[in-house]
Design a protein around this motif. Sequence first.
Motif: not given
Length: 759
Positions: A89-94, A112-114
């Motif tokens: 699965f994919a998760y966004p990060w900044a 990281v925001d999973s």
Amino acid sequence: MYNTKEQITIAGAQFQLLFDWLNEEGGFGYTLQVKGTDGFWRNVSAEGNPLVRGRSFNLFPSEIVELRPNEAWKLSGTGSARNEKNEVFAYPWAAIVAFDETNGWLKVKVEVDSEQDIALQMVDGVEPELTVDMGLLPPYDRGDHVWFKTSINNPTKWNDEAHGNDCPAMYYYDAYSHFDLMMYFDMTDMSWMSRDNVARFLNYRCGFRRRYKPAPAYELGLYADGFSGYVFPKGKQTFTYYIKAKLRASSPTESRALTELMDNCLQLVPAEARWPDKATDWTDFAERCTTDLMDPQCWNFNESYDDFILNYVNGYSPAWQEAFESKNLTIDFTKSPCIDSAVFIGYPLSVVDALMPNRPYSRLLERILKFTRTYIQHKLEDDQARKSSGNEVYGQSITGTWQYVYILEQIWQIGHMKGDKLLLDYVQSEIDEVLIPMSRGVSYLYPLSFDMKTLRKHGNGDAYMVAGIYAYFMVNLYKAESKPLYLEEAARALKPLLHMPVNSLSQEVFMFGLGIQAASELYKLTGDEEYNEIYDYLVAQNLRMMYWFNDETKEEYRSYNTFAMFQACSPIIYPAFFENIECLARIASTLDTHDASKGLLRVFNHARKNNLFLFPQCLPANRHSSNLMYVPFENLGVLEDEKTGWIGQEIYGCGQVYQAYLMWEAFGKSSDRDILTLNLDNYKITDLGGIHERDLHFIVYNPETERRTFDITFAPLIRGGRAWIGDTRGARNREIEIVNGAIALSLDADQPLYLTITR
């Protein structure tokens, strides 16, 4: 926003990150560059570094946006991981990357925001890691390169195996490419660490790591040598670290490198520090602790010693009991008179009692001094009986070295302060017959234990920093008796510490404090600049064993703060009250001679608040209760050592309740409790009769974000005199008259001043 055809530079004055697009990773990877003497940038790392490393991470930004010109950038992208069902699965990060021009540190904060737990794969190493791939090592990397590099790895390590859980920072100097690099890791922010993944400093290391696939190369940063579990928790999780690098022409010594690393880390100490919800102040806690210490749970009785003090409340320490049982041994602390408790309390309590008449201290002091004299009298009688029978052994043959030297020094302090001939005669015989001969016999390379019969090392283990206790003891003997022998002994013990391997000194942390005092006093006595260098180095060693973070990894730990506490002893991996106060009180006593940075003052400010969390009074009642709320627990639980109070309530550490009171409030106290008032005269009072006539020295510091106006009220019998205000150490910029025992001051945010009271 930058597109994939551009190079993006995040640049500081001395180093920069150069980002290039990597087609295979689908994002930007960075190269670390330093500015040469010719003004051109040159690579010092491999190309294509991610912000976070690991099979489930490898965070290469796909977008970079400049938020503030030449100051802050936002980087973002998408990570790929597997869940516990092995589904991808994919998760966004900044991330925010920012330079602080005031100190030169580059801060990297990645979020990281999973939506799912990440199943850590631990492929080709442990993940996650925060490392910079520095590229290939030079030829003959095990030889010439190893010989000349300078590397400070953390956390501390003792006896070549046992790691602590203290300093989250590293330093490296490359003697081939002539640059140095520091990194600092914000462990408060990285609360995802747990026994479900990597339990922080049970496995994480900060520093240099060599690798040999596919060719000899190295990396720097936060890496792991093992792990506890496979689950990285879902939700918003943070990675926060700092980088600083520069060109450097010549190699620093290890001692110089450690000093510079700690000086730079002090620049990152946060200003904000909170009081425990149920805290009053150290004045109140000192008085209530005195009442608790008179309780029967702190004392016992037998025919030999009559009334004697214990080491733990009710003589009970679950941890020690467990340790002895594991060796098929038993121990009963209720039947053991504790001279440690008596002398560790008796010395500072004597000062408090003289400074604060008509308070509850006198009865406790009288009781402690009576037991101390009884204990020493029995010891003298026992020793004389053994000698008369032809047995020259002084009681138990095997003795802990630091315990022997430190207790002897504390007995001398009480005897000298009180003019007690019995105590002074006992100490003098031990100095002449045991202490100096033993020190010379081991060439001032002190062992963990020694044999009183042979005065030689027993068994394994070293405690080289006993040299700090010994040197400070010898300096005080010299000042009291003017015998050159003592000054010579102090120098012989202290000077070798500067030239010993940097990882050889960490054992009992508080021993650094006495070495720091010894270096300061020897500098004042001799003017020898080498003692200044030793001073700076030992302060750095002491701060290296500090907790530079609050533990946010469990709900329980969030009920207290550990920042500016100290690891008790490498590798006893918990913050401990006695050591916390002893370290800082001794450093404070030198700050009339040596400069204090704002970072160091912030450390003192955190410590004066956070150490109150060690009292049952300031901990959640549903977890940590006691009948004696003002006798501190020895330890607080942290991720690496989870049992708050498991060692017991330390009676022997109550002397540091009085040291804390003397350091922060007894001599001078602010009407605004957020203002730090730091007394610099701890450990300098030898004449109790003249305690109200001596000059006083303080640093007053406003750690808050706005200007504050307040009063400083001095000890009750200090009613008059002149107060001199200095913007820097030693300066007297203006004069204020003391009226009714107080003065009024105003300080801007983050402003310190030096205050001298002349009588």
